[in-house]
Design a protein around this motif. Structure first.
Motif, PDB file in Angstrom:
ATOM      1  N   SER A 122      46.198  34.738  41.833  1.00 37.25           N
ATOM      2  CA  SER A 122      47.184  34.988  42.883  1.00 37.25           C
ATOM      3  C   SER A 122      47.750  36.402  42.781  1.00 37.25           C
ATOM      4  N   CYS A 123      48.027  36.850  41.564  1.00 34.29           N
ATOM      5  CA  CYS A 123      48.543  38.204  41.375  1.00 34.29           C
ATOM      6  C   CYS A 123      47.530  39.250  41.819  1.00 34.29           C
ATOM      7  N   ALA A 124      46.267  39.055  41.459  1.00 36.12           N
ATOM      8  CA  ALA A 124      45.232  40.022  41.844  1.00 36.12           C
ATOM      9  C   ALA A 124      45.039  40.050  43.356  1.00 36.12           C
ATOM     10  N   LEU A 125      45.083  38.891  44.003  1.00 38.85           N
ATOM     11  CA  LEU A 125      44.960  38.842  45.456  1.00 38.85           C
ATOM     12  C   LEU A 125      46.113  39.575  46.136  1.00 38.85           C
ATOM     13  N   ALA A 126      47.314  39.370  45.629  1.00 37.53           N
ATOM     14  CA  ALA A 126      48.473  40.037  46.221  1.00 37.53           C
ATOM     15  C   ALA A 126      48.371  41.549  46.081  1.00 37.53           C
ATOM     16  N   LEU A 127      47.932  42.028  44.920  1.00 40.35           N
ATOM     17  CA  LEU A 127      47.788  43.469  44.713  1.00 40.35           C
ATOM     18  C   LEU A 127      46.703  44.057  45.606  1.00 40.35           C
ATOM     19  N   LEU A 128      45.641  43.322  45.813  1.00 44.08           N
ATOM     20  CA  LEU A 128      44.530  43.842  46.612  1.00 44.08           C
ATOM     21  C   LEU A 128      44.868  43.877  48.094  1.00 44.08           C
ATOM     22  N   ARG A 129      45.606  42.893  48.574  1.00 42.38           N
ATOM     23  CA  ARG A 129      45.835  42.767  50.022  1.00 42.38           C
ATOM     24  C   ARG A 129      47.163  43.357  50.486  1.00 42.38           C
ATOM     25  N   SER A 130      48.200  43.257  49.651  1.00 40.20           N
ATOM     26  CA  SER A 130      49.541  43.587  50.142  1.00 40.20           C
ATOM     27  C   SER A 130      50.310  44.465  49.177  1.00 40.20           C
ATOM     28  N   ARG A 131      49.641  45.317  48.451  1.00 44.80           N
ATOM     29  CA  ARG A 131      50.322  46.150  47.460  1.00 44.80           C
ATOM     30  C   ARG A 131      51.387  47.039  48.109  1.00 44.80           C
ATOM     31  N   GLU A 132      51.066  47.648  49.270  1.00 45.31           N
ATOM     32  CA  GLU A 132      51.982  48.578  49.906  1.00 45.31           C
ATOM     33  C   GLU A 132      53.249  47.894  50.412  1.00 45.31           C
ATOM     34  N   LYS A 133      53.181  46.615  50.690  1.00 43.28           N
ATOM     35  CA  LYS A 133      54.326  45.898  51.248  1.00 43.28           C
ATOM     36  C   LYS A 133      55.192  45.248  50.176  1.00 43.28           C
ATOM     37  N   MET A 134      54.751  45.276  48.936  1.00 47.24           N
ATOM     38  CA  MET A 134      55.449  44.577  47.866  1.00 47.24           C
ATOM     39  C   MET A 134      56.503  45.474  47.215  1.00 47.24           C
ATOM     40  N   PRO A 135      57.602  44.893  46.710  1.00 51.49           N
ATOM     41  CA  PRO A 135      58.569  45.675  45.932  1.00 51.49           C
ATOM     42  C   PRO A 135      57.930  46.217  44.656  1.00 51.49           C
ATOM     43  N   LYS A 136      58.471  47.330  44.181  1.00 48.58           N
ATOM     44  CA  LYS A 136      57.875  47.996  43.028  1.00 48.58           C
ATOM     45  C   LYS A 136      57.913  47.120  41.778  1.00 48.58           C
ATOM     46  N   ASP A 137      59.043  46.376  41.592  1.00 48.09           N
ATOM     47  CA  ASP A 137      59.121  45.543  40.404  1.00 48.09           C
ATOM     48  C   ASP A 137      58.087  44.429  40.403  1.00 48.09           C
ATOM     49  N   LYS A 138      57.773  43.891  41.604  1.00 45.37           N
ATOM     50  CA  LYS A 138      56.739  42.857  41.699  1.00 45.37           C
ATOM     51  C   LYS A 138      55.359  43.443  41.416  1.00 45.37           C
ATOM     52  N   VAL A 139      55.106  44.657  41.900  1.00 45.48           N
ATOM     53  CA  VAL A 139      53.824  45.305  41.639  1.00 45.48           C
ATOM     54  C   VAL A 139      53.618  45.488  40.133  1.00 45.48           C
ATOM     55  N   LEU A 140      54.670  45.944  39.459  1.00 46.51           N
ATOM     56  CA  LEU A 140      54.558  46.141  38.015  1.00 46.51           C
ATOM     57  C   LEU A 140      54.349  44.815  37.283  1.00 46.51           C
ATOM     58  N   GLU A 141      55.053  43.796  37.727  1.00 48.19           N
ATOM     59  CA  GLU A 141      54.906  42.480  37.087  1.00 48.19           C
ATOM     60  C   GLU A 141      53.498  41.933  37.255  1.00 48.19           C
ATOM     61  N   TYR A 142      52.972  42.020  38.483  1.00 44.04           N
ATOM     62  CA  TYR A 142      51.624  41.488  38.747  1.00 44.04           C
ATOM     63  C   TYR A 142      50.563  42.294  38.009  1.00 44.04           C
ATOM     64  N   GLU A 143      50.770  43.621  37.902  1.00 42.45           N
ATOM     65  CA  GLU A 143      49.805  44.446  37.175  1.00 42.45           C
ATOM     66  C   GLU A 143      49.784  44.078  35.693  1.00 42.45           C
ATOM     67  N   ARG A 144      50.937  43.773  35.125  1.00 41.21           N
ATOM     68  CA  ARG A 144      50.957  43.358  33.717  1.00 41.21           C
ATOM     69  C   ARG A 144      50.170  42.067  33.516  1.00 41.21           C
ATOM     70  N   VAL A 145      50.316  41.138  34.444  1.00 39.85           N
ATOM     71  CA  VAL A 145      49.596  39.859  34.329  1.00 39.85           C
ATOM     72  C   VAL A 145      48.092  40.084  34.374  1.00 39.85           C
ATOM     73  N   VAL A 146      47.642  40.904  35.321  1.00 36.52           N
ATOM     74  CA  VAL A 146      46.202  41.146  35.469  1.00 36.52           C
ATOM     75  C   VAL A 146      45.670  41.939  34.280  1.00 36.52           C
ATOM     76  N   CYS A 147      46.416  42.934  33.835  1.00 34.11           N
ATOM     77  CA  CYS A 147      45.963  43.728  32.688  1.00 34.11           C
ATOM     78  C   CYS A 147      45.872  42.878  31.425  1.00 34.11           C
ATOM     79  N   GLN A 148      46.801  41.986  31.260  1.00 34.67           N
ATOM     80  CA  GLN A 148      46.762  41.115  30.088  1.00 34.67           C
ATOM     81  C   GLN A 148      45.535  40.219  30.111  1.00 34.67           C
ATOM     82  N   TYR A 149      45.167  39.718  31.294  1.00 30.00           N
ATOM     83  CA  TYR A 149      43.971  38.872  31.402  1.00 30.00           C
ATOM     84  C   TYR A 149      42.695  39.677  31.142  1.00 30.00           C
TER      85      TYR A 149
END
Length: 385
Positions: free
Chosen positions: A262-289
């Motif tokens: 879900s995090c990767a899908l959100a970053l790929l499709r709606s990164r520009e529309k997301m708040p910065k803190d959410k982008v950082l949070e989702y990137e940490r989740v994907v990087c950890q995986y």
């Protein structure tokens, strides 16, 4: 928009406009300019319509000849003329129905189901009706000969061992079958309908399905959809009774992997529309995986405008999206297997099972155009009395 039915329709309207312009004097130059613009638009539209390929024209002819398409087009025209606006969920259902109807020519059978070629024994008695393909096979193997130039009768060169079709109960095998919906009589876009659900039929012993077309009938798409819905409810009820209480489903969802996806899908499709803190949070989740180092330090909440922030690539995001978050339960038994296993190898149970589905089909679809001789009590095996 359907193409013009004849050339006369395309040439009549310009001449009619010319006659009207001659009979009524122009009020001003603006009217003349508007009329010429309209004529140019009409000519451009006509040229565009004339460029439709032959396949699309044939498809439009099929659509206009079917009551299914007629009903849909009338419903759409009525909604547009009355200015009806449906809620979003109903609008989506209406769109799905229109898409289903447009797909009918591709889903329906490409040729008639029944050829009604009669097979005769050496004495000239009708044994059954078969397809043209089967008739050609008998002739090619020198087992029969054509008895008419129309190739609608073949006569066997040998005496068949089983003549059960010649008796009163073989009326269905000898009768001609119409290529129409057995429920409503629709003549277009036919679909094969299995009276005994295909999921069950394919698991039955070979003698209950080999050379036996009694329980395969023709339905139009609307009748087929209605019967499928009713039949699926009954199948679910039958399978639910046979399941053990508390049995785990066929697939279990790994919530942590699903969150990564879900995090990767959100970053790929709606990164520009997301708040910065959410982008950082989702990137940490994907990087950890993906076992990647963090893209940003926890202390750096702000990024220099001159520096381009580091981002995950599309390939990395797609790798996280493709994660298998569903875990298959290897001990799960499909519902169709449960039902057929409950019958065992008991011929009486299997026969009762098949006839019960025949009764259900009659009660559900209420067919009016079944082939002559079709019945619930007919044999459930090929060649049976």
């Amino acid at each position: 928009t359907s193409p013009p039915s004849s050339p006369s329709q395309t040439t009549t309207s310009p001449s009619k406009e010319t006659e009207e312009s001659n009979s009524n004097p122009p009020l001003n130059n603006n009217n003349n300019n508007n009329a010429s613009t309209q004529n140019d638009d009409t000519n451009n539209t006509k040229e565009t319509k004339d460029e439709m390929d032959a396949t699309q024209k044939a498809l439009n002819q099929k659509k206009s000849s079917s009551s299914i398409y007629t009903d849909m087009e009338q419903r759409v025209q009525k909604k547009e003329s009355e200015g009806i606006t449906l809620p979003a969920h109903l609008e989506r259902e209406d769109w799905k129905e229109r898409r289903r109807v447009k797909m009918l020519p591709h889903l329906a059978m490409k040729k008639p189901m029944y050829d009604n070629v009669k097979m005769l024994d050496p004495e000239g008695e009708v044994l059954c009706t078969i397809s043209t393909k089967k008739g050609k096979w008998y002739v090619s193997k020198n087992l029969a000969t054509w008895t008419s130039t129309a190739h609608d009768h073949i006569k066997l060169k040998f005496q068949p061992k089983n003549k059960s079709s010649s008796g009163p109960k073989g009326l269905y095998n000898r009768s001609d079958k119409q290529n129409i919906c057995v429920s409503c009589g629709e003549t277009k876009f036919h679909m094969r309908h299995y009276v005994v659900p295909y999921a069950y039929r394919t698991l039955l012993p070979l003698k209950y399905k080999n050379h036996l077309s009694h329980d395969i009938v023709i339905l139009c798409p609307n009748c087929h959809l209605f019967c499928e819905q009713k039949r699926q409810v009954r199948m679910n009820e039958m399978e639910e009774v046979l399941r053990r209480p508390g049995e785990e489903p066929q697939f279990k969802t790994d919530k942590s992997l699903y969150h990564v996806r879900s995090c990767a899908l959100a970053l790929l499709r709606s990164r520009e529309k997301m708040p910065k803190d959410k982008v950082l949070e989702y990137e940490r989740v994907v990087c950890q995986y993906l076992n990647l180092p963090p893209l940003h330090d926890d202390d750096d909440d702000e990024t220099d405008d001159k520096e381009q922030p580091q981002q995950l690539t599309k390939e990395q995001l797609q790798q996280a999206i493709d994660v298998q978050y569903q875990i298959e339960n290897t001990s799960f038994i499909p519902g169709a297997d449960l039902v057929v296993q409950s019958l065992g190898e008991d011929d009486e149970k299997i026969e009762a099972f098949i006839k019960e589905w025949r009764r259900f089909f009659l009660e559900t679809s209420k067919p009016r155009f079944l082939p002559v001789g079709w019945g619930v009590d007919n044999s459930v095996v090929c060649g049976g009395d």
